[in-house]
Design a protein around this motif. Structure first.
Motif, PDB file in Angstrom:
ATOM      1  N   VAL A 287       0.549  -1.116   0.053  1.00 21.69           N
ATOM      2  CA  VAL A 287       0.025  -0.120  -0.055  1.00 21.69           C
ATOM      3  C   VAL A 287       0.954   1.075   0.073  1.00 21.69           C
ATOM      4  N   ILE A 288       0.577   2.331  -0.818  1.00 23.57           N
ATOM      5  CA  ILE A 288       1.546   3.226  -0.999  1.00 23.57           C
ATOM      6  C   ILE A 288       0.745   4.539  -0.386  1.00 23.57           C
ATOM      7  N   GLY A 289      -0.411   4.529  -0.147  1.00 26.08           N
ATOM      8  CA  GLY A 289      -1.121   5.756   0.335  1.00 26.08           C
ATOM      9  C   GLY A 289      -2.576   5.574   0.398  1.00 26.08           C
ATOM     10  N   TYR A 290      -2.899   6.384   1.222  1.00 25.97           N
ATOM     11  CA  TYR A 290      -4.695   6.432   1.408  1.00 25.97           C
ATOM     12  C   TYR A 290      -5.188   7.787   0.757  1.00 25.97           C
ATOM     13  N   ASP A 291      -6.477   7.755   0.151  1.00 27.64           N
ATOM     14  CA  ASP A 291      -6.935   8.927  -0.189  1.00 27.64           C
ATOM     15  C   ASP A 291      -8.420   9.133   0.787  1.00 27.64           C
ATOM     16  N   VAL A 292      -8.326  10.289   1.469  1.00 29.06           N
ATOM     17  CA  VAL A 292      -9.624  10.665   1.891  1.00 29.06           C
ATOM     18  C   VAL A 292     -10.483  11.463   1.018  1.00 29.06           C
ATOM     19  N   ARG A 293     -11.826  10.962   0.741  1.00 27.16           N
ATOM     20  CA  ARG A 293     -12.425  11.452  -0.280  1.00 27.16           C
ATOM     21  C   ARG A 293     -14.125  11.560   0.098  1.00 27.16           C
ATOM     22  N   SER A 294     -14.789  12.128  -0.888  1.00 28.33           N
ATOM     23  CA  SER A 294     -16.173  11.941  -0.801  1.00 28.33           C
ATOM     24  C   SER A 294     -16.574  11.710  -2.240  1.00 28.33           C
ATOM     25  N   ASP A 295     -17.188  10.584  -2.306  1.00 22.32           N
ATOM     26  CA  ASP A 295     -17.275   9.927  -3.532  1.00 22.32           C
ATOM     27  C   ASP A 295     -16.241   9.713  -4.200  1.00 22.32           C
ATOM     28  N   THR A 296     -15.940  10.695  -5.492  1.00 17.34           N
ATOM     29  CA  THR A 296     -14.698  10.701  -6.077  1.00 17.34           C
ATOM     30  C   THR A 296     -13.908  12.018  -6.065  1.00 17.34           C
ATOM     31  N   THR A 297     -14.246  12.718  -5.081  1.00 14.10           N
ATOM     32  CA  THR A 297     -13.577  13.796  -4.838  1.00 14.10           C
ATOM     33  C   THR A 297     -12.542  13.854  -3.794  1.00 14.10           C
ATOM     34  N   VAL A 298     -11.245  13.937  -4.006  1.00 15.65           N
ATOM     35  CA  VAL A 298     -10.189  13.618  -3.059  1.00 15.65           C
ATOM     36  C   VAL A 298      -9.921  14.768  -2.116  1.00 15.65           C
ATOM     37  N   TYR A 299     -10.222  14.783  -0.883  1.00 16.51           N
ATOM     38  CA  TYR A 299      -9.849  15.912  -0.025  1.00 16.51           C
ATOM     39  C   TYR A 299      -8.516  16.000   0.531  1.00 16.51           C
ATOM     40  N   LYS A 300      -8.021  14.896   0.571  1.00 15.08           N
ATOM     41  CA  LYS A 300      -6.499  14.650   1.075  1.00 15.08           C
ATOM     42  C   LYS A 300      -5.704  13.324   0.842  1.00 15.08           C
ATOM     43  N   SER A 301      -4.536  13.362   0.463  1.00 11.07           N
ATOM     44  CA  SER A 301      -3.830  12.043   0.311  1.00 11.07           C
ATOM     45  C   SER A 301      -2.755  11.996   1.341  1.00 11.07           C
ATOM     46  N   VAL A 302      -2.852  10.793   1.887  1.00 10.20           N
ATOM     47  CA  VAL A 302      -1.950  10.368   2.925  1.00 10.20           C
ATOM     48  C   VAL A 302      -0.896   9.208   2.667  1.00 10.20           C
ATOM     49  N   THR A 303       0.311   9.307   2.829  1.00 14.35           N
ATOM     50  CA  THR A 303       1.281   8.653   2.503  1.00 14.35           C
ATOM     51  C   THR A 303       1.892   7.872   3.609  1.00 14.35           C
ATOM     52  N   THR A 304       1.924   8.471   4.635  1.00  9.28           N
ATOM     53  CA  THR A 304       2.363   7.401   5.982  1.00  9.28           C
ATOM     54  C   THR A 304       1.171   7.535   6.988  1.00  9.28           C
ATOM     55  N   GLY A 305       0.950   6.274   7.745  1.00 10.19           N
ATOM     56  CA  GLY A 305       0.292   6.254   8.810  1.00 10.19           C
ATOM     57  C   GLY A 305      -1.342   6.123   8.175  1.00 10.19           C
ATOM     58  N   THR A 306      -2.092   5.993   9.309  1.00 12.59           N
ATOM     59  CA  THR A 306      -3.622   5.763   9.107  1.00 12.59           C
ATOM     60  C   THR A 306      -4.318   6.862   9.847  1.00 12.59           C
ATOM     61  N   SER A 307      -3.854   8.011  10.015  1.00 13.46           N
ATOM     62  CA  SER A 307      -4.663   9.029  10.426  1.00 13.46           C
ATOM     63  C   SER A 307      -4.129  10.278   9.909  1.00 13.46           C
ATOM     64  N   THR A 308      -5.041  11.454   9.933  1.00 18.52           N
ATOM     65  CA  THR A 308      -4.795  12.805   9.567  1.00 18.52           C
ATOM     66  C   THR A 308      -5.654  13.660  10.189  1.00 18.52           C
ATOM     67  N   THR A 309      -5.232  14.871  10.202  1.00 22.08           N
ATOM     68  CA  THR A 309      -6.370  16.089  10.485  1.00 22.08           C
ATOM     69  C   THR A 309      -6.708  16.834   9.188  1.00 22.08           C
ATOM     70  N   LEU A 310      -8.103  16.702   8.836  1.00 25.06           N
ATOM     71  CA  LEU A 310      -8.272  17.356   7.686  1.00 25.06           C
ATOM     72  C   LEU A 310      -8.613  18.767   7.699  1.00 25.06           C
ATOM     73  N   THR A 311      -8.012  19.757   7.227  1.00 24.13           N
ATOM     74  CA  THR A 311      -8.168  20.974   7.506  1.00 24.13           C
ATOM     75  C   THR A 311      -8.783  21.665   6.357  1.00 24.13           C
TER      76      THR A 311
END
Length: 676
Positions: A287-311
């Motif tokens: 796994v190289i990363g995670y995308d936080v999204r709403s349907d197909t719109t990506v709000y943030k891409s995370v490359t390390t870890g499994t948590s983030t603060t969405l600003t």
């Protein structure tokens, strides 16, 4: 296949028509050649006067045809300045023909009287030289002969000739994550030193001038890349962009997606942020990363870890978000569970967007919008069709004409910004920036409220290229016209104070530099890559939004004479002499175009980010508060935002019909946004 604007791979981004007095390069120090060491015909070497240099000077015989001929050397071909140091103690002019290799290039150059034979003066003449050795001869044209000649100084040749356009690129050896890009060689009067490779206007690498191919690696499988090539010589001159080639990598042999991420939860929800965490996904490779999204719109891409603060979230707004995992082959997992939350209430200071409605439809790349002084209608330009429209507050649109001599660049050039003279009621002037055959121009036309006429060029010589043409126009409180220009995919021009490119320009309404500009020419600020948005705040200060390359987009507070860093800096840096932006964004979240200011808040339209950013100015200070985003992914690529006169409203336009959006002609819209 999706066409990417920025390459998501490991290949790092490396890094006309001139006006009088404006150069594309800097001349080096002159080489001196003493007259007494040259070939002298009908003259003598003398020492009977003072103030000469070397071991003497040449006293011309008083006959027509006497001459001194110098053998000089030039490292490259081009035009250079030759400075003659002379004395003329008579009351009579002693003109001379200046020739190069037997051809007269400056006939009857005046060498007027000096105070006496001990007083030396200089005369400078521009002459063409070829590379290597050459002969410069100064020949008396009257019976009085020439003046006393001490020496000449030959400046290093300034190469102002750009390489030719590279030939059609083509792709071969296409694999999942790489390909070979080849192109036709460019030619140059001195020599091509490098080729810069671009993907949708962003430099992704380079090749030496001796090469006509480059292996690109680290590409994403199953992705279309829009590639062009620009040639560059040692003097920094760049060619027009090559024709375009679209190359699509092969689908990945890895077809197994990662597993679905574990339970997603949201905590610490504020007016503009939320903390998210989820369970890890697994993959047969990685796994190289995670995308936080709403349907197909990506709000943030995370490359390390499994948590983030969405600003950057909009206040008092509902959100429904999930997370997907990605592997190196571009496989995407099933989405996690969806979390739903509503951000906290909005702060009232400055207001926030409260409603949006369609004002007008049927547009194809509407680019510039500028309100008439009476506030009853606005003029709107369409970039690729060169049309100009009158649009009233109820959305009624009427074509009022087209702008002559406009051409496209098959990229970001065409009919761009528009501005209406603050004194329009008396002079009926409107101004446009557009791409023409030789470069970008600022022009003036007459608009009587119904039709355009009387095309007049005010400023030309702004270099063009496929991308990075700038184009925004705005009138300041001082009555001067401000113009944003891109660096035409030639980054070094942004740092050249004598170039019109990569700048904010400031000019009078008749096409002259504003009288108190910091460098005595058109330049107001420098170090810009592709400035797009211009807007003045309640204190008369100029704010500007700017495209980054691969790292950071910028919001800048513009000051006269300030240097905003490109290409030395992209975003914030610590280099002395560079002015840092007031806010930055990842290019995937912004790629900004127009800006407008309502109630001390900057609103910034974003193309790739497909959102409207709200950036509050902190009172009357030179800082901004936390940016927040509205309409993320809702309306597509947002191009221009303009304040409606006399109301807390914005007009917001899309350009989904452009090369990156790919929508059908007529699909673009203008929206009305209410701030409350």
């Amino acid at each position: 296949m999706k066409i990417n604007r920025l390459l998501p791979y490991g290949l790092a981004a490396a890094l006309a028509l001139p006006l009088a007095g404006l150069s594309q390069g800097t001349a080096l120090a002159a080489t001196d050649y003493q007259a007494e060491d040259a070939t002298v015909v009908q003259g003598t070497v003398a020492t009977n006067h003072t103030g000469y240099t070397g071991t003497g000077f040449v006293d011309y015989t008083n006959v027509k045809g006497s001459y001194v001929e110098f053998t000089v050397s030039a490292a490259s071909a081009g035009t250079t300045a030759v400075t003659f140091r002379y004395a003329n103690g008579t009351a009579t002019d002693r003109p001379m023909d200046i020739s190069v290799n037997g051809t007269v290039v400056s006939p009857a150059v005046s060498f007027p009287a000096t105070a006496d034979w001990n007083t030396w003066a200089t005369k400078t003449v521009d002459v063409p030289l070829t590379a290597g050795s050459g002969k410069i001869r100064a020949t008396a044209t009257t019976a009085g002969g020439g003046p006393n000649l001490d020496r000449i100084g030959v400046a290093a040749v300034t190469d102002s000739q750009a390489p030719s356009r590279p030939g059609q690129p083509a792709c071969s050896d296409i694999g999942e994550d790489g390909l070979t890009l080849a192109w036709g060689a460019s030619t140059d009067n001195v020599g091509v030193t490098a080729y810069d490779l671009y993907e949708h206007g962003n430099k992704i690498g380079e090749a030496p001038g001796s090469a006509t191919s480059k292996v690109l690696t680290g590409l994403t499988p199953g992705t279309t890349y829009n590639l062009t090539v620009i040639a560059r010589d040692a003097a920094g001159n760049t060619s027009p962009a090559s024709p375009v080639v679209d190359c699509t990598t092969k689908p990945s042999s890895d077809t197994t997606p990662p597993t679905r991420p574990g339970t997603l939860s949201a905590t610490d929800v504020t007016a503009n942020s939320a903390a998210l965490s989820w369970g890890a996904s697994t993959d047969d490779r990685a796994v190289i990363g995670y995308d936080v999204r709403s349907d197909t719109t990506v709000y943030k891409s995370v490359t390390t870890g499994t948590s983030t603060t969405l600003t950057g979230l909009a206040c008092n707004s509902p959100y429904s978000l999930n997370v997907v995992a990605r592997d190196a082959a571009g496989n995407v997992s099933q989405p996690s569970n969806t979390v739903t939350f509503t951000t906290k209430a909005c702060a009232t200071d400055g207001g926030v967007p409260s409603s949006v409605s369609t004002l007008s439809s049927g547009w194809t790349i509407p680019w510039g919008i500028f309100w008439m002084p009476d506030g009853k209608s606005a003029l709107v330009t369409e970039r690729d069709d060169f049309r100009v429209w009158k649009v009233t507050k109820d959305g009624t649109k009427t074509q009022v004409g087209t702008v002559p001599n406009a051409v496209t660049t098959n990229g970001e050039g065409g009919l761009l910004g528009v501005a209406v003279d603050p004194k329009w009621e008396t002079n009926h002037y409107v101004y446009f920036m557009h791409t023409a055959s030789e470069g970008n121009r600022v022009v003036r036309m007459t608009y009587d409220g119904t039709a355009l006429s009387d095309y007049k060029v005010l400023l030309q010589g702004i270099k063009k290229n496929r991308y990075h043409n700038g184009g925004r126009l705005a009138f300041g409180p001082d009555g001067y016209l401000y113009v944003s220009t891109g660096e035409a995919q030639t980054p070094d021009l942004a740092q050249d104070k004598n170039s019109l490119n990569g700048k904010i320009l400031r000019m009078t309404t008749d096409g002259k530099p504003a009288p108190d500009n910091p460098f005595g020419n058109y330049v107001y600020s420098l170090g810009h890559r592709n400035p797009q948005g211009l807007a003045f705040d309640r204190n008369g200060r100029l704010w500007e939004a700017e495209f980054g390359n691969s790292s950071k987009d910028e919001l800048n507070l513009i000051k006269p004479g300030a240097n905003y860093g490109w290409p030395t800096c992209e975003g914030t840096c610590s280099t002395a002499g560079m002015t840092n932006p007031k806010a930055t964004w990842n290019v995937s979240d912004a790629s900004p175009s127009g800006i407008a200011i309502v109630r001390n808040v900057v609103y910034m339209a974003s193309l790739r980010g497909e959102r409207l950013w709200r950036i509050p100015i902190n009172g009357d200070n030179e800082s901004v508060g936390t940016p927040t985003a509205y309409y993320v992914g809702t309306y597509g690529r947002l191009r221009t935002v303009t304040k409606v006169p006399g109301a807390d409203q914005l007009w917001l336009s899309t350009t989904n019909c452009d090369n990156n959006g790919g929508a059908a002609d007529g699909s673009d819209k203008i929206f009305r946004v209410t701030i409350s």
